[in-house]
Design a protein around this motif. Sequence first.
Motif, PDB file in Angstrom:
ATOM      1  N   GLY A 139      13.680  19.084   3.039  1.00 58.47           N
ATOM      2  CA  GLY A 139      12.671  18.527   2.962  1.00 58.47           C
ATOM      3  C   GLY A 139      12.766  16.826   3.083  1.00 58.47           C
ATOM      4  N   GLY A 140      13.049  16.159   2.214  1.00 66.62           N
ATOM      5  CA  GLY A 140      13.153  15.404   2.186  1.00 66.62           C
ATOM      6  C   GLY A 140      14.467  14.289   1.723  1.00 66.62           C
ATOM      7  N   ALA A 141      15.458  15.861   1.514  1.00 68.23           N
ATOM      8  CA  ALA A 141      16.566  14.987   0.837  1.00 68.23           C
ATOM      9  C   ALA A 141      17.700  13.585   2.073  1.00 68.23           C
ATOM     10  CB  ALA A 141      17.231  16.464   0.770  1.00 68.23           C
ATOM     11  N   GLY A 142      17.761  12.554   1.037  1.00 73.17           N
ATOM     12  CA  GLY A 142      18.812  12.122   1.592  1.00 73.17           C
ATOM     13  C   GLY A 142      17.680  10.487   1.626  1.00 73.17           C
ATOM     14  N   GLY A 143      16.924  11.413   2.137  1.00 76.75           N
ATOM     15  CA  GLY A 143      16.145   9.754   2.299  1.00 76.75           C
ATOM     16  C   GLY A 143      15.945   9.074   1.587  1.00 76.75           C
ATOM     17  N   GLN A 149      17.301   8.509  -5.170  1.00 77.36           N
ATOM     18  CA  GLN A 149      17.319   9.509  -4.054  1.00 77.36           C
ATOM     19  C   GLN A 149      16.898  10.785  -4.271  1.00 77.36           C
ATOM     20  OE1 GLN A 149      20.136   8.833  -0.609  1.00 77.36           O
ATOM     21  NE2 GLN A 149      19.774   6.851  -0.409  1.00 77.36           N
ATOM     22  N   ALA A 150      16.184  10.504  -5.515  1.00 76.37           N
ATOM     23  CA  ALA A 150      15.619  12.092  -5.926  1.00 76.37           C
ATOM     24  C   ALA A 150      15.115  12.955  -4.951  1.00 76.37           C
ATOM     25  CB  ALA A 150      14.275  11.823  -7.056  1.00 76.37           C
ATOM     26  N   SER A 151      15.426  13.973  -5.118  1.00 79.75           N
ATOM     27  CA  SER A 151      15.311  15.067  -4.591  1.00 79.75           C
ATOM     28  C   SER A 151      14.009  16.135  -4.757  1.00 79.75           C
ATOM     29  CB  SER A 151      15.505  15.552  -3.298  1.00 79.75           C
ATOM     30  OG  SER A 151      16.956  16.196  -4.075  1.00 79.75           O
ATOM     31  N   ALA A 152      13.653  17.296  -4.013  1.00 77.33           N
ATOM     32  CA  ALA A 152      12.950  18.725  -4.492  1.00 77.33           C
ATOM     33  C   ALA A 152      14.142  18.791  -5.928  1.00 77.33           C
ATOM     34  CB  ALA A 152      12.355  19.123  -4.228  1.00 77.33           C
ATOM     35  N   SER A 203      11.062  11.224  12.279  1.00 75.82           N
ATOM     36  CA  SER A 203      11.469  12.611  11.623  1.00 75.82           C
ATOM     37  C   SER A 203      12.836  11.596  10.598  1.00 75.82           C
ATOM     38  CB  SER A 203      12.437  13.486  12.302  1.00 75.82           C
ATOM     39  OG  SER A 203      12.555  11.760  12.841  1.00 75.82           O
ATOM     40  N   THR A 204      12.033  10.460  10.588  1.00 76.85           N
ATOM     41  CA  THR A 204      12.844   9.685   9.258  1.00 76.85           C
ATOM     42  C   THR A 204      12.463  10.587   7.732  1.00 76.85           C
ATOM     43  OG1 THR A 204      12.897   7.653  10.191  1.00 76.85           O
ATOM     44  CG2 THR A 204      13.145   7.925   7.677  1.00 76.85           C
ATOM     45  N   PRO A 205      13.740  10.977   6.602  1.00 79.16           N
ATOM     46  CA  PRO A 205      13.560  11.941   5.488  1.00 79.16           C
ATOM     47  C   PRO A 205      13.234  10.612   4.960  1.00 79.16           C
ATOM     48  CG  PRO A 205      15.191  11.888   6.300  1.00 79.16           C
ATOM     49  CD  PRO A 205      15.143  11.079   7.395  1.00 79.16           C
ATOM     50  N   ILE A 206      11.625  11.130   3.887  1.00 77.03           N
ATOM     51  CA  ILE A 206      11.155  10.832   2.504  1.00 77.03           C
ATOM     52  C   ILE A 206      10.753  11.856   1.498  1.00 77.03           C
ATOM     53  CG2 ILE A 206       9.001  10.551   3.556  1.00 77.03           C
ATOM     54  CD1 ILE A 206       8.509   7.844   3.275  1.00 77.03           C
ATOM     55  N   THR A 207      11.023  11.620   0.701  1.00 79.08           N
ATOM     56  CA  THR A 207       9.955  11.680  -0.616  1.00 79.08           C
ATOM     57  C   THR A 207       9.557  11.139  -1.348  1.00 79.08           C
ATOM     58  OG1 THR A 207      13.144  13.326  -1.219  1.00 79.08           O
ATOM     59  CG2 THR A 207      10.733  12.839  -2.893  1.00 79.08           C
ATOM     60  N   ILE A 208       8.003  12.319  -1.336  1.00 77.57           N
ATOM     61  CA  ILE A 208       7.119  11.082  -1.909  1.00 77.57           C
ATOM     62  C   ILE A 208       6.634  11.634  -2.754  1.00 77.57           C
ATOM     63  CG2 ILE A 208       3.942  10.074  -0.971  1.00 77.57           C
ATOM     64  CD1 ILE A 208       4.990  10.636   1.303  1.00 77.57           C
ATOM     65  N   GLU A 209       6.693  10.948  -4.374  1.00 77.86           N
ATOM     66  CA  GLU A 209       6.529  11.574  -5.966  1.00 77.86           C
ATOM     67  C   GLU A 209       5.579  11.279  -5.986  1.00 77.86           C
ATOM     68  OE1 GLU A 209       9.199   9.293  -7.957  1.00 77.86           O
ATOM     69  OE2 GLU A 209      10.762  10.400  -7.521  1.00 77.86           O
ATOM     70  N   VAL A 210       3.988  11.920  -6.440  1.00 80.66           N
ATOM     71  CA  VAL A 210       3.102  11.362  -6.277  1.00 80.66           C
ATOM     72  C   VAL A 210       2.117  11.812  -8.643  1.00 80.66           C
ATOM     73  CG1 VAL A 210       0.517  12.422  -5.980  1.00 80.66           C
ATOM     74  CG2 VAL A 210       1.948  12.690  -4.014  1.00 80.66           C
ATOM     75  N   GLU A 211       1.332  10.991  -9.034  1.00 83.25           N
ATOM     76  CA  GLU A 211       0.979  10.925  -9.784  1.00 83.25           C
ATOM     77  C   GLU A 211      -0.502  10.022  -9.700  1.00 83.25           C
ATOM     78  OE1 GLU A 211       1.873   9.866 -14.101  1.00 83.25           O
ATOM     79  OE2 GLU A 211       3.573   8.562 -12.347  1.00 83.25           O
ATOM     80  N   GLY A 212      -1.447  11.423 -10.007  1.00 81.89           N
ATOM     81  CA  GLY A 212      -2.598  11.313 -10.584  1.00 81.89           C
ATOM     82  C   GLY A 212      -3.000  12.390  -9.661  1.00 81.89           C
ATOM     83  N   THR A 213      -4.923  11.808  -9.281  1.00 79.69           N
ATOM     84  CA  THR A 213      -5.534  11.960  -8.129  1.00 79.69           C
ATOM     85  C   THR A 213      -5.756  12.014  -7.304  1.00 79.69           C
ATOM     86  OG1 THR A 213      -6.813  13.139 -10.350  1.00 79.69           O
ATOM     87  CG2 THR A 213      -7.985  13.562  -8.405  1.00 79.69           C
ATOM     88  N   VAL A 214      -5.622  12.943  -6.463  1.00 80.42           N
ATOM     89  CA  VAL A 214      -6.089  12.615  -4.724  1.00 80.42           C
ATOM     90  C   VAL A 214      -7.087  12.846  -4.349  1.00 80.42           C
ATOM     91  CG1 VAL A 214      -5.350  12.994  -2.374  1.00 80.42           C
ATOM     92  CG2 VAL A 214      -3.594  12.260  -4.390  1.00 80.42           C
ATOM     93  N   ASN A 215      -7.970  12.842  -4.257  1.00 79.52           N
ATOM     94  CA  ASN A 215      -9.322  13.011  -3.434  1.00 79.52           C
ATOM     95  C   ASN A 215     -10.319  12.417  -2.337  1.00 79.52           C
ATOM     96  OD1 ASN A 215     -10.678  10.555  -4.635  1.00 79.52           O
ATOM     97  ND2 ASN A 215     -10.598  11.336  -6.749  1.00 79.52           N
ATOM     98  N   HIS A 216     -11.006  12.789  -1.402  1.00 83.68           N
ATOM     99  CA  HIS A 216     -11.767  12.698  -1.403  1.00 83.68           C
ATOM    100  C   HIS A 216     -11.872  10.323  -0.612  1.00 83.68           C
ATOM    101  CE1 HIS A 216     -12.659  15.850   1.325  1.00 83.68           C
ATOM    102  NE2 HIS A 216     -12.469  16.582   0.377  1.00 83.68           N
ATOM    103  N   GLY A 217     -11.723  10.576  -1.733  1.00 80.27           N
ATOM    104  CA  GLY A 217     -12.525   8.680  -1.952  1.00 80.27           C
ATOM    105  C   GLY A 217     -11.271   8.008  -1.996  1.00 80.27           C
ATOM    106  N   ASN A 218     -10.144   8.575  -2.286  1.00 76.99           N
ATOM    107  CA  ASN A 218      -9.199   7.465  -2.025  1.00 76.99           C
ATOM    108  C   ASN A 218      -7.667   8.657  -0.927  1.00 76.99           C
ATOM    109  OD1 ASN A 218      -7.418   9.713  -2.689  1.00 76.99           O
ATOM    110  ND2 ASN A 218      -7.717   8.861  -5.740  1.00 76.99           N
ATOM    111  N   THR A 219      -7.832   8.549   0.289  1.00 75.75           N
ATOM    112  CA  THR A 219      -8.387   9.205   1.607  1.00 75.75           C
ATOM    113  C   THR A 219      -8.118   9.072   2.753  1.00 75.75           C
ATOM    114  OG1 THR A 219      -6.599  11.784  -0.285  1.00 75.75           O
ATOM    115  CG2 THR A 219      -6.455  11.390   1.890  1.00 75.75           C
ATOM    116  N   SER A 220      -7.646   7.958   3.018  1.00 77.25           N
ATOM    117  CA  SER A 220      -7.860   7.402   4.492  1.00 77.25           C
ATOM    118  C   SER A 220      -6.565   7.684   5.272  1.00 77.25           C
ATOM    119  CB  SER A 220      -8.093   5.801   4.823  1.00 77.25           C
ATOM    120  OG  SER A 220      -9.652   6.231   3.278  1.00 77.25           O
ATOM    121  N   LYS A 221      -7.126   7.528   6.666  1.00 80.12           N
ATOM    122  CA  LYS A 221      -6.903   7.303   7.790  1.00 80.12           C
ATOM    123  C   LYS A 221      -5.305   6.211   7.635  1.00 80.12           C
ATOM    124  CE  LYS A 221      -6.164   7.479  12.695  1.00 80.12           C
ATOM    125  NZ  LYS A 221      -5.311   8.893  13.439  1.00 80.12           N
TER     126      LYS A 221
END
Length: 366
Positions: free
Chosen positions: A49-53, A30-33, A75-93
């Motif tokens: 933020g997402g502390a506790g989620g 349950q890592a947080s910032a 409103s459910t708490p969540i921490t999203i750890e991001v690693e890598g490159t986020v761009n138009h080609g990999n971001t969809s609704k």
Amino acid sequence: MKRTPAWRIPAVVAALAVVSTTGVVLTTSQASAAGTATGYATQNGGTTGGAGGRTVHASTGTQIHQALCARPNTSTPITIEVEGTVNHGNTSKVSGDGCDTSDDVIELKRVSNITIIGVGRGAVFDQLGIHIRESSNIIIQNVTVRNVKKSGSPTSNGGDAIGMEKDVRNVWVDHATLEASGGEDEGHDGLFDMKNNTRYVTLSYSILRNSGRGGLIGSSESDTSNGYVTFHHNLYQNIDSRTPLLRGGDAHMYNNHYVGLVKSGINSRAGAHAKVDNNYFRDSKDVLGTFYTNELGYWQVGGNVYDNVTWSSEGSENHPAGPDPRSNTTVNIPYNYDLDRADCVPGIVSRTAGDDTGLAESDGSC
């Protein structure tokens, strides 16, 4: 305020991971910032933020959206750890009970209790912005957002690297690098914008560079419902103007390093109040005042260093605070904070600001 020594680098806890059916890596920690919010983000109930989620690992924009949408509710708490490159080609609704997303932009819309933090080899949002709308209790930490455009190709988020608008509350952006490769003529807009009733925001230990516009608080002279924003230990470098542009509301700028501001810097207007403490301004023009309007703003100054700063003359729609900046108001700050000496700020900020410093903070030494 308790300081974290620069050599004491907070870390996200390593965790056993499993892969979900959506390809998102779910961790058992349950890592947080790292650290805690500072400045105005500590007010109005605070920013956690997402502390506790649950903690989720993502490497694409679509996976970030999947993590948001898989929550039981918005409103459910969540921490999203991001690693890598986020761009138009990999971001969809993506659709679901916990989200309201769109293609080609990281959309935090009508949601709360979220942390997005870069980990591992780093998180880069390339030509794709982060949009926060009608949301609260958001932390964004240890990321790069670069070259977001509002025109040309590709386009995203109105041209803002990080944009907040409409009833946004309690956002902490920390150890981020926000950069462009030009100004409006090249298709870019602001790096850090707040509009339409956005309040209780802190930007700390971040780099904003190579842009025509650093950011604004209020989209027009009538958009004065924003404010209570803190900027501390940030580097503004090679920016034309808006560091920030403040329309109405209160803002606190302390221990920032401003270098190469081409046209103007802190632009307090339309009744705004800025407290400007122990900053270091270098090789810049008109670093404080009311510019491009006769709707005056106000400032309280103390302990700043003006190193090779030039000032224009008073005139219509041009009201610089210098060459001898004096306070013309008093701004009451409701939170505790420690000031570094202004002459120490360039060195401290060079060691601590940005997304690749291990979340280092000032320990108060020069």
